[in-house]
Design an enzyme around this catalytic site. Sequence first.
Site, PDB file in Angstrom:
ATOM      1  N   SER A  43       0.814  -1.219   0.000  1.00  9.97           N
ATOM      2  CA  SER A  43       0.000   0.000   0.000  1.00  9.97           C
ATOM      3  C   SER A  43       0.844   1.264   0.000  1.00  9.97           C
ATOM      4  O   SER A  43       0.398   2.317  -0.481  1.00  9.97           O
ATOM      5  CB  SER A  43      -0.915   0.008   1.230  1.00  9.97           C
ATOM      6  OG  SER A  43      -1.796  -1.067   1.160  1.00  9.97           O
ATOM      7  N   PHE A  44       2.049   1.149   0.533  1.00  6.28           N
ATOM      8  CA  PHE A  44       2.934   2.318   0.553  1.00  6.28           C
ATOM      9  C   PHE A  44       3.278   2.777  -0.865  1.00  6.28           C
ATOM     10  O   PHE A  44       3.523   3.963  -1.102  1.00  6.28           O
ATOM     11  CB  PHE A  44       4.215   1.951   1.321  1.00  6.28           C
ATOM     12  CG  PHE A  44       5.073   3.132   1.656  1.00  6.28           C
ATOM     13  CD1 PHE A  44       4.767   3.946   2.739  1.00  6.28           C
ATOM     14  CD2 PHE A  44       6.197   3.431   0.894  1.00  6.28           C
ATOM     15  CE1 PHE A  44       5.561   5.034   3.054  1.00  6.28           C
ATOM     16  CE2 PHE A  44       7.001   4.517   1.193  1.00  6.28           C
ATOM     17  CZ  PHE A  44       6.680   5.326   2.281  1.00  6.28           C
ATOM     18  N   GLU A  45       3.273   1.849  -1.804  1.00  3.07           N
ATOM     19  CA  GLU A  45       3.636   2.169  -3.194  1.00  3.07           C
ATOM     20  C   GLU A  45       2.439   2.672  -4.016  1.00  3.07           C
ATOM     21  O   GLU A  45       2.606   3.102  -5.169  1.00  3.07           O
ATOM     22  CB  GLU A  45       4.236   0.926  -3.884  1.00  3.07           C
ATOM     23  CG  GLU A  45       5.667   0.599  -3.491  1.00  3.07           C
ATOM     24  CD  GLU A  45       5.797   0.058  -2.072  1.00  3.07           C
ATOM     25  OE1 GLU A  45       4.943  -0.749  -1.657  1.00  3.07           O
ATOM     26  OE2 GLU A  45       6.746   0.474  -1.360  1.00  3.07           O
TER      27      GLU A  45
ATOM     28  N   HIS B 148       4.630  -0.039  12.523  1.00  3.10           N
ATOM     29  CA  HIS B 148       4.740  -0.027  11.063  1.00  3.10           C
ATOM     30  C   HIS B 148       3.369   0.227  10.410  1.00  3.10           C
ATOM     31  O   HIS B 148       3.262   0.956   9.420  1.00  3.10           O
ATOM     32  CB  HIS B 148       5.305  -1.379  10.606  1.00  3.10           C
ATOM     33  CG  HIS B 148       5.692  -1.413   9.174  1.00  3.10           C
ATOM     34  ND1 HIS B 148       6.825  -0.791   8.688  1.00  3.10           N
ATOM     35  CD2 HIS B 148       5.096  -2.001   8.120  1.00  3.10           C
ATOM     36  CE1 HIS B 148       6.901  -0.999   7.395  1.00  3.10           C
ATOM     37  NE2 HIS B 148       5.868  -1.722   7.014  1.00  3.10           N
TER      38      HIS B 148
ATOM     39  N   ARG C 291     -14.599  -7.140   5.269  1.00  2.00           N
ATOM     40  CA  ARG C 291     -14.801  -5.983   4.396  1.00  2.00           C
ATOM     41  C   ARG C 291     -14.407  -6.273   2.948  1.00  2.00           C
ATOM     42  O   ARG C 291     -14.403  -5.391   2.110  1.00  2.00           O
ATOM     43  CB  ARG C 291     -13.984  -4.796   4.941  1.00  2.00           C
ATOM     44  CG  ARG C 291     -14.615  -4.218   6.163  1.00  2.00           C
ATOM     45  CD  ARG C 291     -13.672  -3.456   7.055  1.00  2.00           C
ATOM     46  NE  ARG C 291     -14.384  -2.959   8.231  1.00  2.00           N
ATOM     47  CZ  ARG C 291     -14.737  -3.730   9.274  1.00  2.00           C
ATOM     48  NH1 ARG C 291     -14.414  -5.014   9.296  1.00  2.00           N
ATOM     49  NH2 ARG C 291     -15.404  -3.212  10.285  1.00  2.00           N
TER      50      ARG C 291
END
Length: 296
Positions: free
Chosen positions: A197-199, A229, A268
Amino acid sequence: MAFLFIYLFFRGKWLSFLEFDRLAWLNLKFSPHFFGAKFSPHIRDPERAERRPSPRYSQADILVQPKLSAAATPMSSPSYPATAAAVKLPCYSPRSRLHHSRTPKPVVSFPSSTPSPHAALAVNARGARRLVAASAAAAGHRRLMGSLTNTEGLKFGVVVARFNEIVTNLLLQGALETFQRYSVKEENITVVSVPGSFEIPVAAQKLGKTGDFDAILCIGAVIRGDTTHYDAVANSAASGVLSAGLSAGVPCVFGVLTCDDMDQALNRAGGKAGNKGAETALTAIEMASLFRHHLS
Ligand SMILES: Nc1c(NC[C@H](O)[C@H](O)[C@H](O)CO)[nH]c(=O)[nH]c1=O
Ligand SMILES: CC(=O)[C@@H](O)COP(=O)(O)O
């Protein structure tokens, strides 16, 4: 005696010296605060509200609320308008005619031209009730809103993180099914895979800046571990997707789950809490349509 009682009761004089008149009581009884917004006759029947005694309120009494609270919104879907007007009307109790400082009892009136008024309730800290009409009370304004049905030619980028792939694959599947259901052509969808998700944000920004897409849907699943983190990744993903959209000028929709555990995430991703991939795809369609048809 009985007739006198009935007469006084229906004239609203009954017990007025105790500040408890018929109208005040009815107002309480039928208030959405009491039974939930959908049972309020003022909301269900806007014309009825319109017919109530002419209020003394000014434009200053119409408060534009940027956002409806989820709890108070009868239909909380991306397709419903976010703007709302809260209309304060005077209290109808006989006593209040003398004491205007009393908190007004709220009634919403909709202009007859309003096509489909949605109403919601906002309750302030003191418990004073205020009805919020999702359809603006003032006539003559322009309302720009994306369409979920006119998806012809809309192009979407989908950036999906592989981290927690078991979840993100389900989210992606939900999103693609929604695009298909809303007649977005497969050839108009480009899926870009990134490690985590950071990318997501940098890829979303790059896609947005190509000018080839009407909206970018960002999909990921950040699940809390033992360290901090999680916070770094979750916050970076959220603020990064926001910045990507702002800098590219293309709607970048946040479909990244941020969960405490895998259970929450799976719930979800097609489980008992729905599929956030499908939900955010709808948001992407609406935003794409808004930008393509109204804001470009
Ligand atoms: N822990 C999660 C990550 N972590 C990986 C980062 O997103 C990133 O790929 C790495 O730090 C290299 O830059 N990613 C998720 O999507 N979900 C997680 O729970
Ligand atoms: C959110 C994460 O990156 C997660 O996998 C990190 O786990 P941990 O905090 O146990 O290192």
